[in-house]
Design an enzyme around this catalytic site. Structure first.
Site, mmCIF file in Angstrom:
data_model
loop_
_atom_site.group_PDB
_atom_site.id
_atom_site.type_symbol
_atom_site.label_atom_id
_atom_site.label_comp_id
_atom_site.label_asym_id
_atom_site.label_seq_id
_atom_site.Cartn_x
_atom_site.Cartn_y
_atom_site.Cartn_z
ATOM 1 N N PRO A 11 0.868 -1.329 0.233
ATOM 2 C CA PRO A 11 -0.401 -0.135 -0.345
ATOM 3 C C PRO A 11 0.848 1.261 -0.048
ATOM 4 O O PRO A 11 2.302 1.186 0.642
ATOM 5 C CB PRO A 11 -0.698 -0.237 1.533
ATOM 6 C CG PRO A 11 -0.283 -1.658 2.163
ATOM 7 C CD PRO A 11 0.557 -1.987 1.059
ATOM 8 N N ASN A 12 0.643 1.969 -0.943
ATOM 9 C CA ASN A 12 0.900 3.612 -0.971
ATOM 10 C C ASN A 12 1.913 3.441 -1.708
ATOM 11 O O ASN A 12 2.291 4.744 -1.937
ATOM 12 C CB ASN A 12 1.188 4.179 0.871
ATOM 13 C CG ASN A 12 0.100 4.609 1.389
ATOM 14 O OD1 ASN A 12 -1.752 4.682 1.010
ATOM 15 N ND2 ASN A 12 -0.208 3.673 2.770
ATOM 16 N N ARG A 19 6.095 12.161 -2.965
ATOM 17 C CA ARG A 19 5.496 12.140 -1.453
ATOM 18 C C ARG A 19 6.970 12.634 -1.231
ATOM 19 O O ARG A 19 7.225 10.742 -1.130
ATOM 20 C CB ARG A 19 5.125 12.215 -1.414
ATOM 21 C CG ARG A 19 2.917 12.549 -1.731
ATOM 22 C CD ARG A 19 2.130 13.209 -0.557
ATOM 23 N NE ARG A 19 2.536 13.397 0.741
ATOM 24 C CZ ARG A 19 2.046 12.920 2.220
ATOM 25 N NH1 ARG A 19 1.014 13.108 1.765
ATOM 26 N NH2 ARG A 19 1.824 13.488 2.688
ATOM 27 N N TYR A 24 12.066 8.469 0.638
ATOM 28 C CA TYR A 24 11.954 7.312 -0.058
ATOM 29 C C TYR A 24 12.494 8.063 -1.348
ATOM 30 O O TYR A 24 12.303 6.879 -2.255
ATOM 31 C CB TYR A 24 10.257 6.506 -0.130
ATOM 32 C CG TYR A 24 9.611 7.093 0.585
ATOM 33 C CD1 TYR A 24 9.602 5.871 1.342
ATOM 34 C CD2 TYR A 24 8.303 6.830 1.768
ATOM 35 C CE1 TYR A 24 9.433 4.377 2.618
ATOM 36 C CE2 TYR A 24 8.302 7.129 2.262
ATOM 37 C CZ TYR A 24 7.846 5.727 3.345
ATOM 38 O OH TYR A 24 7.882 4.945 4.015
ATOM 39 N N ASN A 75 8.171 -6.020 -1.567
ATOM 40 C CA ASN A 75 8.030 -4.825 -0.593
ATOM 41 C C ASN A 75 6.503 -4.322 0.072
ATOM 42 O O ASN A 75 5.315 -4.365 -0.455
ATOM 43 C CB ASN A 75 7.973 -3.855 -1.045
ATOM 44 C CG ASN A 75 8.809 -2.558 -0.231
ATOM 45 O OD1 ASN A 75 8.207 -2.878 0.887
ATOM 46 N ND2 ASN A 75 9.584 -1.157 -0.189
ATOM 47 N N ALA A 78 3.206 -1.221 4.375
ATOM 48 C CA ALA A 78 2.688 -1.159 6.107
ATOM 49 C C ALA A 78 2.436 -2.029 6.026
ATOM 50 O O ALA A 78 2.670 -2.827 7.482
ATOM 51 C CB ALA A 78 1.603 -0.357 6.370
ATOM 52 N N GLU A 99 13.403 -9.255 0.532
ATOM 53 C CA GLU A 99 12.184 -9.001 1.251
ATOM 54 C C GLU A 99 12.765 -7.328 0.981
ATOM 55 O O GLU A 99 14.609 -7.187 1.222
ATOM 56 C CB GLU A 99 11.287 -9.043 3.044
ATOM 57 C CG GLU A 99 11.208 -7.991 3.448
ATOM 58 C CD GLU A 99 10.459 -8.187 4.728
ATOM 59 O OE1 GLU A 99 11.151 -9.238 4.931
ATOM 60 O OE2 GLU A 99 10.202 -7.798 5.539
ATOM 61 N N HIS A 101 13.038 -3.125 1.784
ATOM 62 C CA HIS A 101 12.585 -1.892 2.167
ATOM 63 C C HIS A 101 13.366 -1.117 1.775
ATOM 64 O O HIS A 101 14.827 -1.059 1.965
ATOM 65 C CB HIS A 101 11.986 -1.709 3.262
ATOM 66 C CG HIS A 101 11.716 -3.154 4.421
ATOM 67 N ND1 HIS A 101 10.180 -2.672 3.850
ATOM 68 C CD2 HIS A 101 11.837 -4.162 4.162
ATOM 69 C CE1 HIS A 101 9.666 -3.773 4.580
ATOM 70 N NE2 HIS A 101 10.478 -4.277 4.657
ATOM 71 N N ARG A 108 13.543 3.810 12.182
ATOM 72 C CA ARG A 108 12.679 4.687 12.341
ATOM 73 C C ARG A 108 11.571 4.382 13.617
ATOM 74 O O ARG A 108 12.353 3.219 14.506
ATOM 75 C CB ARG A 108 11.589 4.384 10.844
ATOM 76 C CG ARG A 108 12.476 4.856 9.343
ATOM 77 C CD ARG A 108 11.571 4.978 8.120
ATOM 78 N NE ARG A 108 10.999 5.628 8.521
ATOM 79 C CZ ARG A 108 9.623 5.212 7.279
ATOM 80 N NH1 ARG A 108 9.665 4.615 6.027
ATOM 81 N NH2 ARG A 108 8.386 5.892 7.443
HETATM 82 O O1 CA2 Z 1 10.527 1.825 3.315
HETATM 83 C C1 CA2 Z 1 9.851 1.357 2.841
HETATM 84 O O2 CA2 Z 1 9.958 0.673 1.362
HETATM 85 C C2 CA2 Z 1 8.472 0.665 3.591
HETATM 86 O O3 CA2 Z 1 8.478 -0.448 2.869
HETATM 87 C C3 CA2 Z 1 7.347 1.597 2.020
HETATM 88 C C4 CA2 Z 1 6.378 1.744 3.580
HETATM 89 C C5 CA2 Z 1 6.646 1.849 5.223
HETATM 90 O O4 CA2 Z 1 5.193 1.590 5.684
HETATM 91 C C6 CA2 Z 1 7.619 0.128 5.409
HETATM 92 O O5 CA2 Z 1 7.237 0.708 7.126
HETATM 93 C C7 CA2 Z 1 8.728 0.530 5.029
HETATM 94 C C8 CA2 Z 1 5.578 3.176 3.270
HETATM 95 C C9 CA2 Z 1 5.364 3.271 1.460
HETATM 96 C C10 CA2 Z 1 4.333 4.275 1.481
HETATM 97 O O6 CA2 Z 1 4.855 4.748 0.367
HETATM 98 C C11 CA2 Z 1 4.645 5.783 0.570
HETATM 99 C C12 CA2 Z 1 5.694 6.419 -0.705
HETATM 100 C C13 CA2 Z 1 5.771 7.775 -1.162
HETATM 101 C C14 CA2 Z 1 4.745 8.833 -0.846
HETATM 102 C C15 CA2 Z 1 4.607 8.671 0.512
HETATM 103 C C16 CA2 Z 1 4.448 7.183 0.716
#
Ligand code: CA2
Length: 146
Positions: A11-12, A19, A24, A75, A78, A99, A101, A108
């Site tokens: 997700p996201n 963003r 990221y 990946n 969340a 896996e 990230h 974090r």
């Molecule tokens: O670091 C990573 O790749 C994560 O898997 C990214 C997840 C986060 O919940 C994990 O703890 C670590 C969040 C992805 C959200 O992606 C976004 C991308 C652009 C802007 C905001 C969020």
């Protein structure tokens, strides 16, 4: 015939590059997909690249991968920290799971330090930015010929 690798994104991640660039980076998910496809081509891997904000869709792709793939790069975003259902689907896979990230989840918030996936993964890459996907595909290629 080329072997198939699934690259799954939770997700996201569709908002990647749009963003929070300090966490990221600036690359979009389309950029990541292009890098994975280019890397797959050099490694003899056909890439099936997916992203979803829905847990069940990720689970359905994991089930598909069981029939069609030599490995998964995932990946789970969340869902990494919450999903027993994704853990259970991955536990039914007999191939390598890598896996990834983008950020270093260990640097974090504490709630990001536990992963329901890591205990099933052949390897975990965190904090290498989007380059982590390319590194994971290289590792997958090494594992599947070994
Ligand atoms: O670091 C990573 O790749 C994560 O898997 C990214 C997840 C986060 O919940 C994990 O703890 C670590 C969040 C992805 C959200 O992606 C976004 C991308 C652009 C802007 C905001 C969020």
């Amino acid at each position: 015939m080329a072997r198939t690798a699934f690259v799954l994104n939770g997700p996201n991640l569709n908002l990647l590059g749009k963003r929070e660039p300090t966490i990221y980076g600036h690359e979009t998910l389309a950029d990541v997909e292009a890098s994975c496809r280019a890397t797959g081509a050099t490694l003899g891997l056909e890439i099936r690249f997916h992203q979803s904000n829905r847990e069940y869709e990720l689970i359905d792709w994991i089930h598909e991968a069981r029939e069609a793939a030599c490995g998964i790069v995932i990946n789970p975003a969340a869902f990494t920290h919450t999903s027993v259902a994704i853990h259970d689907a991955l536990a039914m896979c007999d191939f390598p799971i890598l896996e990834v990230h983008i950020s270093n989840i260990h640097k974090r918030e504490a709630f990001r330090h536990h992963s329901y996936v890591s205990s099933l993964a052949s390897g975990v890459i965190a904090g290498f930015g989007t380059q982590g996907y390319v590194l994971a595909l290289h590792r997958l290629a090494t594992l599947v010929v070994a």
